[in-house]
Design a protein around this motif. Structure first.
Motif, PDB file in Angstrom:
ATOM      1  N   PHE A  86     -16.718 -27.182  39.308  1.00  0.00           N
ATOM      2  CA  PHE A  86     -16.579 -26.908  40.730  1.00  0.00           C
ATOM      3  C   PHE A  86     -17.027 -28.096  41.574  1.00  0.00           C
ATOM      4  CE2 PHE A  86     -16.996 -22.682  38.771  1.00  0.00           C
ATOM      5  CZ  PHE A  86     -15.815 -22.112  39.228  1.00  0.00           C
ATOM      6  N   GLN A  87     -16.619 -28.063  42.845  1.00  0.00           N
ATOM      7  CA  GLN A  87     -16.896 -29.183  43.743  1.00  0.00           C
ATOM      8  C   GLN A  87     -18.399 -29.400  43.925  1.00  0.00           C
ATOM      9  OE1 GLN A  87     -14.735 -28.955  47.411  1.00  0.00           O
ATOM     10  NE2 GLN A  87     -15.767 -30.686  48.327  1.00  0.00           N
ATOM     11  N   ASP A  88     -19.165 -28.329  44.017  1.00  0.00           N
ATOM     12  CA  ASP A  88     -20.612 -28.434  44.214  1.00  0.00           C
ATOM     13  C   ASP A  88     -21.304 -28.184  42.879  1.00  0.00           C
ATOM     14  OD1 ASP A  88     -23.264 -28.320  44.900  1.00  0.00           O
ATOM     15  OD2 ASP A  88     -22.976 -26.969  46.613  1.00  0.00           O
ATOM     16  N   PRO A  89     -21.927 -29.193  42.290  1.00  0.00           N
ATOM     17  CA  PRO A  89     -22.570 -28.990  40.981  1.00  0.00           C
ATOM     18  C   PRO A  89     -23.658 -27.932  41.012  1.00  0.00           C
ATOM     19  CG  PRO A  89     -23.189 -31.120  41.920  1.00  0.00           C
ATOM     20  CD  PRO A  89     -22.084 -30.584  42.773  1.00  0.00           C
ATOM     21  N   GLN A 144     -25.503 -37.644  39.460  1.00  0.00           N
ATOM     22  CA  GLN A 144     -25.998 -37.261  38.144  1.00  0.00           C
ATOM     23  C   GLN A 144     -25.802 -35.766  37.911  1.00  0.00           C
ATOM     24  OE1 GLN A 144     -29.994 -38.746  38.675  1.00  0.00           O
ATOM     25  NE2 GLN A 144     -29.595 -40.545  37.384  1.00  0.00           N
ATOM     26  N   ARG A 145     -26.022 -34.944  38.938  1.00  0.00           N
ATOM     27  CA  ARG A 145     -25.816 -33.500  38.787  1.00  0.00           C
ATOM     28  C   ARG A 145     -24.345 -33.195  38.506  1.00  0.00           C
ATOM     29  NH1 ARG A 145     -28.906 -33.303  43.391  1.00  0.00           N
ATOM     30  NH2 ARG A 145     -27.387 -32.140  44.639  1.00  0.00           N
ATOM     31  N   ARG A 146     -23.442 -33.954  39.134  1.00  0.00           N
ATOM     32  CA  ARG A 146     -22.029 -33.722  38.860  1.00  0.00           C
ATOM     33  C   ARG A 146     -21.703 -34.054  37.401  1.00  0.00           C
ATOM     34  NH1 ARG A 146     -18.114 -34.936  43.448  1.00  0.00           N
ATOM     35  NH2 ARG A 146     -18.826 -32.838  43.916  1.00  0.00           N
ATOM     36  N   ARG A 147     -22.297 -35.112  36.887  1.00  0.00           N
ATOM     37  CA  ARG A 147     -22.058 -35.461  35.482  1.00  0.00           C
ATOM     38  C   ARG A 147     -22.603 -34.381  34.538  1.00  0.00           C
ATOM     39  NH1 ARG A 147     -24.045 -41.306  34.157  1.00  0.00           N
ATOM     40  NH2 ARG A 147     -24.941 -41.486  36.230  1.00  0.00           N
ATOM     41  N   VAL A 148     -23.760 -33.819  34.890  1.00  0.00           N
ATOM     42  CA  VAL A 148     -24.311 -32.730  34.083  1.00  0.00           C
ATOM     43  C   VAL A 148     -23.401 -31.506  34.160  1.00  0.00           C
ATOM     44  CG1 VAL A 148     -26.240 -31.128  33.808  1.00  0.00           C
ATOM     45  CG2 VAL A 148     -26.687 -33.541  34.268  1.00  0.00           C
ATOM     46  N   ALA A 149     -22.843 -31.231  35.332  1.00  0.00           N
ATOM     47  CA  ALA A 149     -21.907 -30.109  35.469  1.00  0.00           C
ATOM     48  C   ALA A 149     -20.708 -30.300  34.544  1.00  0.00           C
ATOM     49  CB  ALA A 149     -21.461 -29.966  36.922  1.00  0.00           C
ATOM     50  N   VAL A 150     -20.223 -31.541  34.449  1.00  0.00           N
ATOM     51  CA  VAL A 150     -19.130 -31.831  33.507  1.00  0.00           C
ATOM     52  C   VAL A 150     -19.592 -31.559  32.084  1.00  0.00           C
ATOM     53  CG1 VAL A 150     -17.656 -33.650  32.561  1.00  0.00           C
ATOM     54  CG2 VAL A 150     -18.012 -33.507  35.038  1.00  0.00           C
ATOM     55  N   VAL A 162     -10.643 -28.711  34.225  1.00  0.00           N
ATOM     56  CA  VAL A 162     -10.169 -28.577  35.604  1.00  0.00           C
ATOM     57  C   VAL A 162     -11.277 -29.081  36.527  1.00  0.00           C
ATOM     58  CG1 VAL A 162      -9.305 -26.999  37.375  1.00  0.00           C
ATOM     59  CG2 VAL A 162      -8.778 -26.569  34.968  1.00  0.00           C
ATOM     60  N   LEU A 163     -10.968 -30.092  37.317  1.00  0.00           N
ATOM     61  CA  LEU A 163     -11.944 -30.742  38.191  1.00  0.00           C
ATOM     62  C   LEU A 163     -11.573 -30.475  39.644  1.00  0.00           C
ATOM     63  CD1 LEU A 163     -11.926 -34.131  36.278  1.00  0.00           C
ATOM     64  CD2 LEU A 163     -13.781 -32.460  36.204  1.00  0.00           C
ATOM     65  N   ASP A 164     -12.486 -29.863  40.385  1.00  0.00           N
ATOM     66  CA  ASP A 164     -12.242 -29.548  41.787  1.00  0.00           C
ATOM     67  C   ASP A 164     -12.904 -30.609  42.658  1.00  0.00           C
ATOM     68  OD1 ASP A 164     -11.646 -28.367  44.204  1.00  0.00           O
ATOM     69  OD2 ASP A 164     -13.012 -26.676  43.966  1.00  0.00           O
ATOM     70  N   LEU A 190      -6.652 -31.289  34.665  1.00  0.00           N
ATOM     71  CA  LEU A 190      -6.002 -30.943  35.931  1.00  0.00           C
ATOM     72  C   LEU A 190      -7.033 -31.215  37.012  1.00  0.00           C
ATOM     73  CD1 LEU A 190      -3.509 -29.700  37.416  1.00  0.00           C
ATOM     74  CD2 LEU A 190      -4.736 -27.511  37.323  1.00  0.00           C
ATOM     75  N   MET A 191      -6.726 -32.146  37.910  1.00  0.00           N
ATOM     76  CA  MET A 191      -7.685 -32.586  38.922  1.00  0.00           C
ATOM     77  C   MET A 191      -7.189 -32.215  40.312  1.00  0.00           C
ATOM     78  SD  MET A 191      -9.299 -36.385  39.472  1.00  0.00           S
ATOM     79  CE  MET A 191      -7.929 -37.154  40.310  1.00  0.00           C
ATOM     80  N   VAL A 192      -7.920 -31.336  40.982  1.00  0.00           N
ATOM     81  CA  VAL A 192      -7.612 -30.953  42.359  1.00  0.00           C
ATOM     82  C   VAL A 192      -8.308 -31.953  43.277  1.00  0.00           C
ATOM     83  CG1 VAL A 192      -7.767 -29.135  44.094  1.00  0.00           C
ATOM     84  CG2 VAL A 192      -7.525 -28.533  41.680  1.00  0.00           C
ATOM     85  N   THR A 193      -7.550 -32.640  44.115  1.00  0.00           N
ATOM     86  CA  THR A 193      -8.181 -33.675  44.934  1.00  0.00           C
ATOM     87  C   THR A 193      -7.388 -33.993  46.191  1.00  0.00           C
ATOM     88  OG1 THR A 193      -9.114 -35.918  44.876  1.00  0.00           O
ATOM     89  CG2 THR A 193      -7.035 -35.582  43.697  1.00  0.00           C
ATOM     90  N   HIS A 194      -8.136 -34.401  47.229  1.00  0.00           N
ATOM     91  CA  HIS A 194      -7.542 -35.007  48.422  1.00  0.00           C
ATOM     92  C   HIS A 194      -7.633 -36.532  48.352  1.00  0.00           C
ATOM     93  CE1 HIS A 194      -8.304 -30.949  50.161  1.00  0.00           C
ATOM     94  NE2 HIS A 194      -7.234 -31.232  50.869  1.00  0.00           N
ATOM     95  N   ASP A 195      -8.311 -37.042  47.324  1.00  0.00           N
ATOM     96  CA  ASP A 195      -8.583 -38.465  47.182  1.00  0.00           C
ATOM     97  C   ASP A 195      -7.390 -39.116  46.474  1.00  0.00           C
ATOM     98  OD1 ASP A 195      -9.524 -40.995  46.500  1.00  0.00           O
ATOM     99  OD2 ASP A 195     -11.545 -40.294  46.021  1.00  0.00           O
TER     100      ASP A 195
END
Length: 248
Positions: A86-89, A144-150, A162-164, A190-195
């Motif tokens: 999710f977007q917020d780890p 770092q928290r996002r990497r842990v979420a992965v 799936v990456l939001d 599958l990557m959901v992104t505006h980037d």
């Protein structure tokens, strides 16, 4: 042609208040592909993602993961196969330590302790966070928290990641580090992104979802080079960004 890891056929969905979010979506993602899901706010991207592990169920059409239909009898296996970051780890990290967070999913599968420990070590090594295994997650930086979420998802050994909005709120160095991790994994994405530059960097193929339907599906560079297409869907490249020359 291999069986798609992700196979949506004619998926339509309306919320209880009557809002129709999806109008017959067809989407097929094959093993090893990295596909960006693009579209303006309100296009139905989150609704689509929530169909992939059965949080939402199609009112019409079908969803299958590697040939396994998304239905009640298969939900445990589906949720192992589909790893959603999710977007917020902080939505995924809630245990006292990084190690505990990454072990949570495999432990719920009832795996033996040695297997859980092996998966935790492998997942944290893959995202470059093994040395932080005993840290409380809230003591880590956002990147770092996002990497842990992965890592919490990788420990489940999913068939599709799936990456939001994975690049949101990341500084340039963290953004680059995460891109390096994603490209090194060798897993279907599958990557959901505006980037849009991030989509170009990581995904050879992109699809555009607008008003609940897929309106474009092709090579990411080709879609981003179509100024009229981007304008029609309220998608914009950053100011001053120039697409690299097409390879011969």
């Amino acid at each position: 042609m291999s069986t798609p890891v992700l196979d949506l056929r004619g998926v339509a969905f309306a919320y209880p208040d009557g809002h129709q979010a999806l109008f017959g979506v067809d989407l097929h993602v094959h093993p090893g592909e990295r596909v960006a899901l693009l579209g303006p706010n309100g296009a139905g991207k989150t609704t689509l993602v929530l169909h992939l592990n059965g949080i939402l169920r199609a009112g019409r059409g079908s969803v299958a993961i590697s040939g396994l239909p998304v239905e009640d009898a298969n939900l445990l296996e589906i949720r192992r196969r589909v790893g959603i970051v999710f977007q917020d780890p902080d939505d995924q990290l809630f245990m006292p330590s990084v190690r505990d967070d990454v072990a949570f999913g495999p432990a719920n599968l009832g795996l033996p302790r040695p297997v859980i420990e092996e998966r935790v070590e492998s997942a944290l090594r893959a995202v470059g966070m093994l040395e932080y295994a005993d840290r409380p997650p809230h003591h880590l930086s956002f990147g770092q928290r996002r990497r842990v979420a992965v890592a919490t998802v990788l420990a489940m050994e999913p068939e599709i990641l799936v990456l939001d909005e994975p690049s949101s709120n990341l500084d340039p160095a963290s953004r680059r580090e995460l891109a390096d991790i994603i490209t090194s994994l060798g897993v279907t994405v599958l990557m959901v992104t505006h980037d849009l530059p991030y989509a170009l960097q990581l995904c050879e193929r992109s699809v555009i979802l607008a008003d609940g339907v897929i309106t474009a599906d092709g090579a990411t560079r080709d879609l981003l080079a179509d100024a009229a297409l981007l304008e029609r869907h309220r998608l914009e490249l950053p100011y001053g960004f120039t697409l690299p020359a097409a390879s011969a």
